[in-house]
Design a protein around this motif. Structure first.
Motif, PDB file in Angstrom:
ATOM      1  N   SER A 131      20.306  56.219  40.628  1.00  0.00           N
ATOM      2  CA  SER A 131      20.537  56.442  39.197  1.00  0.00           C
ATOM      3  C   SER A 131      21.272  55.234  38.615  1.00  0.00           C
ATOM      4  CB  SER A 131      21.300  57.746  39.014  1.00  0.00           C
ATOM      5  OG  SER A 131      21.443  58.012  37.653  1.00  0.00           O
ATOM      6  N   CYS A 132      22.332  55.475  37.860  1.00  0.00           N
ATOM      7  CA  CYS A 132      22.984  54.388  37.115  1.00  0.00           C
ATOM      8  C   CYS A 132      23.933  53.600  38.018  1.00  0.00           C
ATOM      9  CB  CYS A 132      23.732  54.972  35.938  1.00  0.00           C
ATOM     10  SG  CYS A 132      22.693  56.107  34.996  1.00  0.00           S
ATOM     11  N   ARG A 133      24.003  52.323  37.783  1.00  0.00           N
ATOM     12  CA  ARG A 133      24.798  51.447  38.650  1.00  0.00           C
ATOM     13  C   ARG A 133      25.637  50.515  37.772  1.00  0.00           C
ATOM     14  NH1 ARG A 133      22.963  46.321  41.543  1.00  0.00           N
ATOM     15  NH2 ARG A 133      24.346  46.096  43.347  1.00  0.00           N
ATOM     16  N   ASP A 322      16.810  53.216  31.475  1.00  0.00           N
ATOM     17  CA  ASP A 322      17.627  54.236  30.833  1.00  0.00           C
ATOM     18  C   ASP A 322      18.171  53.554  29.574  1.00  0.00           C
ATOM     19  OD1 ASP A 322      18.967  56.535  30.325  1.00  0.00           O
ATOM     20  OD2 ASP A 322      20.230  56.516  32.099  1.00  0.00           O
ATOM     21  N   ASP A 323      19.110  54.177  28.887  1.00  0.00           N
ATOM     22  CA  ASP A 323      19.519  53.551  27.625  1.00  0.00           C
ATOM     23  C   ASP A 323      20.386  52.302  27.808  1.00  0.00           C
ATOM     24  OD1 ASP A 323      21.615  55.166  28.484  1.00  0.00           O
ATOM     25  OD2 ASP A 323      22.134  55.908  26.494  1.00  0.00           O
ATOM     26  N   HIS A 324      21.359  52.348  28.754  1.00  0.00           N
ATOM     27  CA  HIS A 324      22.279  51.204  28.878  1.00  0.00           C
ATOM     28  C   HIS A 324      21.603  49.925  29.374  1.00  0.00           C
ATOM     29  CE1 HIS A 324      25.800  53.752  28.151  1.00  0.00           C
ATOM     30  NE2 HIS A 324      25.200  54.642  28.918  1.00  0.00           N
ATOM     31  N   ASP A 325      20.412  50.044  29.975  1.00  0.00           N
ATOM     32  CA  ASP A 325      19.659  48.828  30.309  1.00  0.00           C
ATOM     33  C   ASP A 325      19.426  47.990  29.051  1.00  0.00           C
ATOM     34  OD1 ASP A 325      18.931  49.000  33.186  1.00  0.00           O
ATOM     35  OD2 ASP A 325      17.959  50.856  32.561  1.00  0.00           O
TER      36      ASP A 325
END
Ligand SMILES: [Fe+2]
Length: 433
Positions: A131-133, A322-325
Motif C-alpha cells: 500500500s502506501c509508502r 493513489d492520490d498522494h502520488d
C-alpha cells in the motif's frame, strides 16, 4: 554544482521487473548515460531462452536530465515463457566506451546467484500487496518484507510470490521530509534534471524556488491560492482565499518535474544516497529540530534501499496511483478539479507529478497504450531541456487508460479510481469534509 560524470553510477535506479506474462517482459531502469541494451533470459536450467540487443521499438528512452535517462525495455517473445519457473536475466548496457552488466551492481543478487531472477507463472494465487509508502513514516519500510519473502523462496523455505501489486502511494508528492527535499535538490544538481519554468506571479522557475526563504518547510506560502469569483466557489470556500493543495503537510510539497523525478530515484535505489550529505544550513532555525529528527528516520529508510532495489529486481511488479502520488485529494470532487486545473501553476504542479507517475509507474504496467504519449514525451525531453511540457501534461491529464488487466489466473483487473473518482457528480456540490 559541476557534474563529474565519471563518478556517477551507470544504473541509478532499477532494474525493476514490470509487466511479465506469457510472451512479454518489461524492465524499467534509469541510467546516467544513454546506452544500447542487450537482454538475455535463462530458464531454471541455465539455458538461454532469449538473447538480443534491443531495437528502438523494444527500448524506449526518455532523457529527463543531462545525466538521467529513463529506459523501458519491452520484449515480446515468440514463445510463451516457461510456466512456474524462475527466469534469470542479465541486462548489458553498452555505449562507445563502456560495457556494463547489471550483475555488477552491488547487492543486486541474492546469495549464490549469478543473475537476478523472477518467478514466472500464469497464476496469481500468491500476490504480495503493497500500500502506501512514506519514507519519513516512523516504522520500517514494508518493501523490506518483500526482500525477505523472496530470499526465503530462493532457499525453498516458502513458495515464491507470483507478483507484487503496489496500489498505494509510492511517493508522497505533497508530504516530504526536509532532509528528503534537501537530498532531492542535491540529486537534481548532480544529474542536471530538467525543471523548466512555469507560469506564476512570483516564483516561476527552479532557481527562484531554491533561493526562496520559503523553499524548506514553508512552501505553503508559495503554493497557489484560489480566490473564488463565482457563487459556488465562494460558498465552497466560505468566501475566503484558500490553497488549492489541501494537504496539512504541504509545507514541502514538490513543485518542479525535477523534484518529482529525483524523489523516485531516491525511494527505489540506494545509488544516489552516496552523493547526499545532510546539511541543515539552508533550514530556518525554527525548523532545524524537526529537520534533525526527520534526518534520523530518513537515514534509516535509506539503509534499507539496497534490499528494496534487490527485491524489485526479483519480482514482477504492477502499480497504480493513489492520490498522494500526485497530491492529497487528487480529483476528489468536480470543484477540486475546476479549481486545481483552472490555475496554471497548480495545473503544472499536478502535471509534473503525473509526468513522473507515467514515467516511473504507469508506463511499465502496459507500455503499448502509451505509444503516443511516448512519442510526444520524446519530443518534449532533450538532453538540455524540456520543450512544451504543458502540451504533454494536457495529454496526460486527458489520458483515460491508466487502468489495466493482467492475464493471470485469476485475471487481475486494476482500476483507476483516481482520475475517474467523481464522475457520478452531475453538478457542482459543496465539498464534504
Ligand atoms: Fe494512500
Amino acid at each position: 554544482m559541476t557534474i563529474n560524470t565519471s563518478v556517477l553510477p551507470v544504473i541509478i535506479a532499477g532494474p525493476i521487473v514490470r509487466k511479465a506474462i506469457n510472451k512479454q517482459i518489461v524492465f524499467w531502469l534509469v541510467t546516467s548515460q544513454q546506452y544500447q541494451c542487450c537482454v538475455t533470459l535463462y530458464d531454471e536450467n541455465g539455458t538461454k531462452v532469449y538473447s538480443a540487443t534491443l531495437t528502438d521499438k523494444q527500448h524506449a528512452c526518455i532523457t529527463v536530465g543531462k545525466q538521467a535517462f529513463v529506459n523501458l525495455l519491452n520484449i515480446h517473445l515468440t514463445d510463451d515463457l516457461p510456466d512456474n519457473t524462475w527466469i534469470s536475466y542479465n541486462i548489458t548496457l553498452k555505449n562507445s566506451t563502456n560495457t556494463f552488466n547489471c550483475t555488477e551492481l552491488n547487492n543486486l543478487c541474492y546469495e549464490n546467484q549469478a543473475y537476478p531472477r523472477f518467478w514466472h507463472t500464469t497464476q496469481a494465487n500468491h500476490v504480495l500487496h503493497g500500500s502506501c509508502r512514506k519514507p519519513h513514516h516512523k516504522s520500517s519500510d514494508g518493501l523490506l518484507a518483500v526482500d525477505t519473502q523472496i530470499a526465503n523462496a530462493l532457499k525453498d523455505k516458502n513458495p515464491a510470490p507470483d507478483l507484487l501489486m503496489l496500489s498505494g502511494d509510492q511517493v508522497y508528492i505533497d508530504d516530504v521530509a526536509g532532509p528528503m527535499l534537501s537530498a532531492i535538490h542535491q540529486v537534481i544538481a548532480l544529474l542536471g534534471l530538467h525543471s523548466g519554468s512555469w507560469q506564476n506571479e512570483d516564483i516561476e522557475n527552479s532557481e527562484q524556488l531554491l533561493s526562496s526563504p520559503d523553499c524548506y518547510y514553508q512552501r505553503d506560502k508559495i503554493l497557489p491560492l484560489f480566490e473564488g469569483d463565482n457563487d459556488n466557489f465562494l460558498d465552497f470556500f466560505k468566501g475566503k482565499k484558500k490553497r488549492v493543495f489541501t494537504s496539512v503537510s504541504a509545507h514541502n510539497h514538490l513543485i518542479s518535474f525535477a523534484e518529482v523525478m529525483a524523489m523516485y530515484l531516491l525511494v527505489w535505489s540506494p545509488e544516489l544516497w552516496e552523493f547526499v550529505t545532510f546539511d541543515d544550513s539552508k533550514i530556518a532555525t525554527k525548523h532545524q529540530q524537526r529537520y534533525q529528527e526527520e534526518q534520523k528516520v530518513i537515514e534509516e529508510f535509506a539503509k534499507g534501499l539496497p534490499s528494496v532495489r534487490r527485491a524489485l529486481a526479483h519480482i514482477r511488479t504492477f502499480m497504480i496511483h493513489d492520490d498522494h502520488d500526485i497530491t492529497d485529494d487528487w480529483n476528489l470532487t468536480r470543484e477540486w478539479e475546476e479549481i486545481a486545473y483552472g490555475h496554471p501553476f497548480s495545473k503544472r504542479i499536478i502535471g509534473n507529478a503525473l509526468t513522473g507517475y507515467w514515467l516511473c509507474q504507469g508506463w511499465g504496467n502496459n507500455p503499448e497504450v502509451f505509444d503516443e504519449i511516448y512519442q510526444q514525451a520524446k519530443d518534449c525531453f532533450s538532453s538540455n531541456k524540456m520543450n512544451n511540457i504543458d502540451a504533454l501534461i494536457d495529454t496526460l491529464l486527458q489520458f483515460n487508460q491508466w487502468h489495466y488487466s493482467v492475464e493471470t489466473h485469476p485475471k487481475m483487473v486494476v482500476l483507476d479510481t483516481r482520475t475517474q473518482r467523481w464522475r457520478s457528480e452531475k453538478k457542482q456540490t459543496a465539498l464534504q469534509v
